[in-house]
Design an enzyme around this catalytic site. Structure first.
Site, PDB file in Angstrom:
ATOM      1  N   TYR A  71     -17.579  16.020 -15.742  1.00  0.00           N
ATOM      2  CA  TYR A  71     -17.849  14.581 -15.830  1.00  0.00           C
ATOM      3  C   TYR A  71     -18.866  14.214 -14.735  1.00  0.00           C
ATOM      4  CZ  TYR A  71     -16.968   9.633 -14.990  1.00  0.00           C
ATOM      5  OH  TYR A  71     -17.114   8.293 -14.787  1.00  0.00           O
ATOM      6  N   ASP A 119      -8.385  18.226 -14.696  1.00  0.00           N
ATOM      7  CA  ASP A 119      -8.656  16.835 -15.074  1.00  0.00           C
ATOM      8  C   ASP A 119      -8.251  16.719 -16.542  1.00  0.00           C
ATOM      9  OD1 ASP A 119      -9.786  14.482 -16.051  1.00  0.00           O
ATOM     10  OD2 ASP A 119     -11.526  14.601 -14.721  1.00  0.00           O
ATOM     11  N   ARG A 176       0.856  -1.201   0.000  1.00  0.00           N
ATOM     12  CA  ARG A 176       0.000   0.000   0.000  1.00  0.00           C
ATOM     13  C   ARG A 176       0.882   1.238   0.000  1.00  0.00           C
ATOM     14  NH1 ARG A 176      -1.299   1.742   4.510  1.00  0.00           N
ATOM     15  NH2 ARG A 176      -2.096  -0.180   5.426  1.00  0.00           N
ATOM     16  N   LYS A 236      -8.862   5.666 -19.265  1.00  0.00           N
ATOM     17  CA  LYS A 236      -9.234   6.145 -20.593  1.00  0.00           C
ATOM     18  C   LYS A 236      -8.022   6.102 -21.528  1.00  0.00           C
ATOM     19  CE  LYS A 236     -13.006   6.760 -18.263  1.00  0.00           C
ATOM     20  NZ  LYS A 236     -13.375   8.010 -17.643  1.00  0.00           N
TER      21      LYS A 236
HETATM   22  C1  LIG Z   1     -13.907   8.454 -16.399  1.00  0.00           C
HETATM   23  C2  LIG Z   1     -13.582   9.823 -15.934  1.00  0.00           C
HETATM   24  C3  LIG Z   1     -13.318  10.101 -14.580  1.00  0.00           C
HETATM   25  C4  LIG Z   1     -13.452   9.038 -13.511  1.00  0.00           C
HETATM   26  O1  LIG Z   1     -12.495   8.057 -13.614  1.00  0.00           O
HETATM   27  P1  LIG Z   1     -12.745   6.512 -13.166  1.00  0.00           P
HETATM   28  O2  LIG Z   1     -11.463   5.875 -13.546  1.00  0.00           O
HETATM   29  O3  LIG Z   1     -13.933   6.021 -13.893  1.00  0.00           O
HETATM   30  O4  LIG Z   1     -12.974   6.546 -11.678  1.00  0.00           O
HETATM   31  C5  LIG Z   1     -12.971  11.382 -14.242  1.00  0.00           C
HETATM   32  N1  LIG Z   1     -12.895  12.375 -15.157  1.00  0.00           N
HETATM   33  C6  LIG Z   1     -13.145  12.162 -16.457  1.00  0.00           C
HETATM   34  C7  LIG Z   1     -13.055  13.290 -17.425  1.00  0.00           C
HETATM   35  C8  LIG Z   1     -13.503  10.887 -16.884  1.00  0.00           C
HETATM   36  O5  LIG Z   1     -13.775  10.684 -18.188  1.00  0.00           O
END
Ligand SMILES: *Cc1c(COP(=O)(O)O)cnc(C)c1O
Length: 383
Positions: free
Chosen positions: A104, A177, A48, A202
Site C-alpha cells: 500500500y 496487513d 487516552r 476499509k
Molecule cells: C488504507 C490502507 C492503509 C492505511 O490506513 P489508513 O486508515 O488510511 O491510515 C494501510 N494498509 C492498507 C492495505 C490500506 O488499504
C-alpha cells in the site's frame, strides 16, 4: 466456539450493565471520577489510556482475528497510526525490515520517508516467493517481515504460513496487513503470523464514514509492549470512531459475502471484455496466487484490478466515465469505487521499485445490484 457473525455482533458487547442498552454507548468523555485517590471504578482513569467504547471494539477485534485465544486488540486513530506504533515498538534504529514490493502506498511512504530517516532500513521483496523473502532477510538485523495479502493494488497473494516459517527461522516477526481480506475471509494469526494490522477505515468500518486502525496479537509480551506504546504515543481511536467501527463490524460477514460475489461477477465479466488486457482477481483460476488464496481465504475478496488495453490515458479516462462506481480513493465501503492507482493512491510510489503499471485501474466492488455495476463498466469501457 461461537461462529464468526455471532462474535462480530456480541464479542466485547454485553448489554450495558447500568441501562441494558444492547449497543455499547459512546463514552464521549476524557476523564473519570475516582473514589479516593487511585480508586478507579472499572479501571478507567483517562481516555487516552482506556475508554469503554474503545475497549468494546478492541475485545471484538481480538475475538474476530484470534477466536478463543485471549488475544489483544488495540484500536488506533488510523491504519497508519497503528503501523507507526507497531514499527516503533518492535524495531530500533539499525534494524531492518522486509516489505512487499507492491505495498500500500501509504505503508511504503511510512517506511521510506519516516522509518528510514529514523534508522530502520528495508528491502522490498516479492512476497509471492518465500525464497525471495528469505534472501531479502539480513540475519541478525531483520526484525520484521511485513506482508499484505491480497496486495494493493496488484492483488498478489502471499502464503502466510510459509512466510511465518521464513520470518521465524530468522528470528523476525511476521506482520500481516489484513485490511483487504478482513478477518471474515482470512485469519493470519491462526496461520502463524505474530501481529495483524488493519485499516479499519476499509471493510471493518465498511461505510466510508470513519478513519481508524487496529493491531491484534496473541503474543502476551508483545501485547504488553504494544499497549504501552498505544498509550505512550497516543494515536488512539476516539469513542465515536470506535463506535462507528463496531457498528460496521456487526454486518461484516453479510457485506463481505456480497462484496465477494459481486467482485466475482465483475472479474469474470471484465476477463471477457475486449477493452481489457488483464484482470487481477485471486478468484480467477489463472491468477498466480489462486491456489494459495483458496487454501488460506474463505473467499477471494471485493477488490478487482484490471489493465486497460488502450493504455494509460484510456485508463484515466475510464475512471472519469463511470456513474455507479464513484471516482475516489479508499475502498471497502458499501459503495463501489474506481481509481487510477498510478496517479492517485500509489502516486507516492512513482519512480520506486513499488511503482504500479500506468494502465491499471482498481475497483472496490460495492454491494449495489450487480447488474448495475456490470452495465456501468460496459458503458464506460465502450464510450
Ligand atoms: C488504507 C490502507 C492503509 C492505511 O490506513 P489508513 O486508515 O488510511 O491510515 C494501510 N494498509 C492498507 C492495505 C490500506 O488499504
Amino acid at each position: 466456539m461461537e461462529g464468526f457473525e455471532t462474535r462480530a455482533i456480541h464479542a466485547g458487547q454485553e448489554p450495558d450493565p447500568l441501562t441494558g442498552a444492547v449497543v455499547p454507548p459512546i463514552y464521549q468523555v476524557s476523564t473519570y471520577a475516582q473514589d479516593g485517590v487511585g480508586g478507579l471504578r472499572g479501571g478507567y482513569e483517562y481516555s487516552r489510556s482506556a475508554n469503554p467504547t474503545r475497549t468494546a471494539l478492541q475485545e471484538c477485534l481480538a475475538e474476530l482475528e484470534a477466536p478463543g485465544l485471549g488475544g489483544t486488540g488495540l484500536a488506533f486513530a488510523s491504519g497508519l497510526a497503528a503501523e507507526d506504533t507497531l514499527l516503533r515498538t518492535v524495531c530500533r534504529p539499525g534494524d531492518h525490515a522486509v516489505i512487499p514490493d507492491d505495498a500500500y502506498g501509504g505503508t511504503y511512504r511510512l517506511f521510506a520517508k519516516v522509518a528510514e530517516p529514523w534508522g530502520l532500513d528495508y528491502t522490498p521483496a516479492s512476497l509471492g516467493d518465500p525464497d525471495a523473502v528469505a534472501s531479502a532477510i539480513i540475519p541478525g538485523r531483520t526484525k520484521v517481515v511485513w506482508v499484505e495479502t491480497p496486495t494493493n493494488p496488484l492483488l498478489n497473494i502471499a502464503d502466510i504460513a510459509a512466510l511465518a516459517d521464513v520470518a521465524h527461522a530468522a528470528g523476525a516477526i511476521l506482520v500481516v496487513d489484513n485490511t483487504f481480506a478482513s478477518p471474515y475471509l482470512q485469519q493470519p494469526l491462526l496461520l502463524g503470523a505474530d501481529v495483524v494490522a488493519h485499516s479499519t477505515t476499509k471493510y471493518l468500518g465498511g461505510h466510508s464514514d470513519v478513519v481508524g486502525g487496529a493491531l491484534v496479537t496473541v503474543d502476551a509480551d508483545l501485547s504488553e509492549r504494544l499497549a504501552y506504546h498505544q498509550n505512550a504515543m497516543g494515536a488512539v481511536a476516539g469513542p465515536f470512531d470506535s463506535w462507528l467501527v463496531l457498528r460496521g463490524i456487526k454486518t461484516l460477514g453479510v457485506r463481505m459475502d456480497r462484496h465477494c460475489s459481486n467482485a466475482r461477477a465483475v472479474a469474470e465479466h471484465l476477463a471477457g471484455h475486449a477493452a481489457v488486457s488483464e484482470v487481477l482477481w485471486p478468484g480467477l483460476p489463472e491468477h498466480p496466487g489462486h491456489d494459495v488464496a483458496q487454501k488460506q481465504m474463505r473467499d477471494f475478496g471485493g477488490m478487482v484490478s484490471f489493465r486497460v488495453a488502450a493504455g494509460e490515458l484510456a485508463a484515466v479516462d475510464l475512471c472519469g466515465r463511470t456513474r455507479v462506481f464513484t471516482l475516489g480513493e479508499s475502498l471497502g465501503g458499501v459503495e463501489s469505487l474506481i481509481e487510477h492507482p498510478a496517479r492517485m493512491t500509489h502516486a507516492s510510489a512513482a519512480g520506486s521499485p513499488l511503482e504500479v503499471p500506468a494502465d491499471l485501474v482498481r475497483l472496490s466492488v460495492g454491494i449495489e445490484t450487480v447488474d448495475d455495476l456490470l452495465e456501468d463498466l460496459d458503458r464506460a469501457l465502450t464510450a
